[in-house]
Design a protein around this motif. Structure first.
Motif, PDB file in Angstrom:
ATOM      1  N   LEU A 174       4.225  19.148  -5.066  1.00  0.00           N
ATOM      2  CA  LEU A 174       2.961  19.491  -5.711  1.00  0.00           C
ATOM      3  C   LEU A 174       2.379  20.780  -5.155  1.00  0.00           C
ATOM      4  CD1 LEU A 174       0.705  18.621  -7.690  1.00  0.00           C
ATOM      5  CD2 LEU A 174      -0.362  17.452  -5.772  1.00  0.00           C
ATOM      6  N   LEU A 175       2.437  20.951  -3.849  1.00  0.00           N
ATOM      7  CA  LEU A 175       1.836  22.123  -3.221  1.00  0.00           C
ATOM      8  C   LEU A 175       2.795  23.307  -3.130  1.00  0.00           C
ATOM      9  CD1 LEU A 175      -0.143  20.444  -0.312  1.00  0.00           C
ATOM     10  CD2 LEU A 175      -0.965  21.120  -2.567  1.00  0.00           C
ATOM     11  N   LYS A 189      -5.393  11.443 -12.532  1.00  0.00           N
ATOM     12  CA  LYS A 189      -5.114  12.140 -13.793  1.00  0.00           C
ATOM     13  C   LYS A 189      -3.685  12.669 -13.812  1.00  0.00           C
ATOM     14  CE  LYS A 189      -9.848  13.560 -14.690  1.00  0.00           C
ATOM     15  NZ  LYS A 189     -10.796  14.695 -14.720  1.00  0.00           N
ATOM     16  N   LYS A 190      -3.246  13.235 -12.692  1.00  0.00           N
ATOM     17  CA  LYS A 190      -1.882  13.759 -12.609  1.00  0.00           C
ATOM     18  C   LYS A 190      -0.855  12.636 -12.736  1.00  0.00           C
ATOM     19  CE  LYS A 190      -2.717  18.023 -10.099  1.00  0.00           C
ATOM     20  NZ  LYS A 190      -2.140  18.881 -11.121  1.00  0.00           N
ATOM     21  N   ALA A 206      -4.446  12.105  -1.782  1.00  0.00           N
ATOM     22  CA  ALA A 206      -5.519  13.045  -2.101  1.00  0.00           C
ATOM     23  C   ALA A 206      -6.006  13.754  -0.838  1.00  0.00           C
ATOM     24  CB  ALA A 206      -6.667  12.309  -2.783  1.00  0.00           C
ATOM     25  N   THR A 250      -3.328  16.350   0.326  1.00  0.00           N
ATOM     26  CA  THR A 250      -3.163  17.506  -0.555  1.00  0.00           C
ATOM     27  C   THR A 250      -4.437  18.307  -0.749  1.00  0.00           C
ATOM     28  OG1 THR A 250      -3.575  16.144  -2.517  1.00  0.00           O
ATOM     29  CG2 THR A 250      -1.280  16.458  -1.839  1.00  0.00           C
ATOM     30  N   GLY A 251      -5.590  17.698  -0.474  1.00  0.00           N
ATOM     31  CA  GLY A 251      -6.851  18.394  -0.662  1.00  0.00           C
ATOM     32  C   GLY A 251      -7.426  18.229  -2.060  1.00  0.00           C
ATOM     33  N   TYR A 252      -6.775  17.440  -2.898  1.00  0.00           N
ATOM     34  CA  TYR A 252      -7.284  17.151  -4.242  1.00  0.00           C
ATOM     35  C   TYR A 252      -8.223  15.954  -4.177  1.00  0.00           C
ATOM     36  CZ  TYR A 252      -3.791  20.113  -6.539  1.00  0.00           C
ATOM     37  OH  TYR A 252      -3.038  21.164  -6.969  1.00  0.00           O
ATOM     38  N   LYS A 253      -9.041  15.800  -5.227  1.00  0.00           N
ATOM     39  CA  LYS A 253      -9.880  14.617  -5.339  1.00  0.00           C
ATOM     40  C   LYS A 253      -9.031  13.452  -5.844  1.00  0.00           C
ATOM     41  CE  LYS A 253     -14.161  17.025  -6.289  1.00  0.00           C
ATOM     42  NZ  LYS A 253     -15.289  17.159  -7.210  1.00  0.00           N
ATOM     43  N   THR A 291      -8.483  13.477  -9.548  1.00  0.00           N
ATOM     44  CA  THR A 291      -7.483  14.458  -9.983  1.00  0.00           C
ATOM     45  C   THR A 291      -6.076  13.903  -9.809  1.00  0.00           C
ATOM     46  OG1 THR A 291      -8.965  16.251  -9.340  1.00  0.00           O
ATOM     47  CG2 THR A 291      -6.640  16.815  -9.637  1.00  0.00           C
ATOM     48  N   ILE A 292      -5.827  13.230  -8.695  1.00  0.00           N
ATOM     49  CA  ILE A 292      -4.508  12.634  -8.455  1.00  0.00           C
ATOM     50  C   ILE A 292      -4.235  11.559  -9.496  1.00  0.00           C
ATOM     51  CG2 ILE A 292      -3.094  11.338  -6.817  1.00  0.00           C
ATOM     52  CD1 ILE A 292      -3.629  14.307  -6.085  1.00  0.00           C
TER      53      ILE A 292
END
Length: 64
Positions: free
Chosen positions: A52-53, A26-27, A14, A17-20, A23-24
């Protein structure tokens, strides 16, 4: 010789990638990110960062 790929924990993934973290997770549940479980620990291959990015990074145009 086979090179071993580095794996990241969910919180590390997380951060990179800069995601919370939520969110990771959930993915992962939606199977949008490949992962492995080692006991109770979820690890994600580092190659998933680029995958992903990849769609989010703008393409570099050669024509200027």
């Amino acid at each position: 010789m086979m090179s071993k790929e580095r794996h990241l924990r969910v919180d590390e993934f997380a951060r990179v990638t800069g995601y919370k973290v939520a969110t990771i997770r959930k993915k992962i549940l939606k199977r949008e990110i490949s992962y492995r479980k080692v006991g109770r620990i979820v690890i994600i291959p580092e190659s998933e960062v680029d995958r992903l990015l990849g769609d989010l990074r703008p393409a570099v145009s050669a024509a200027l």
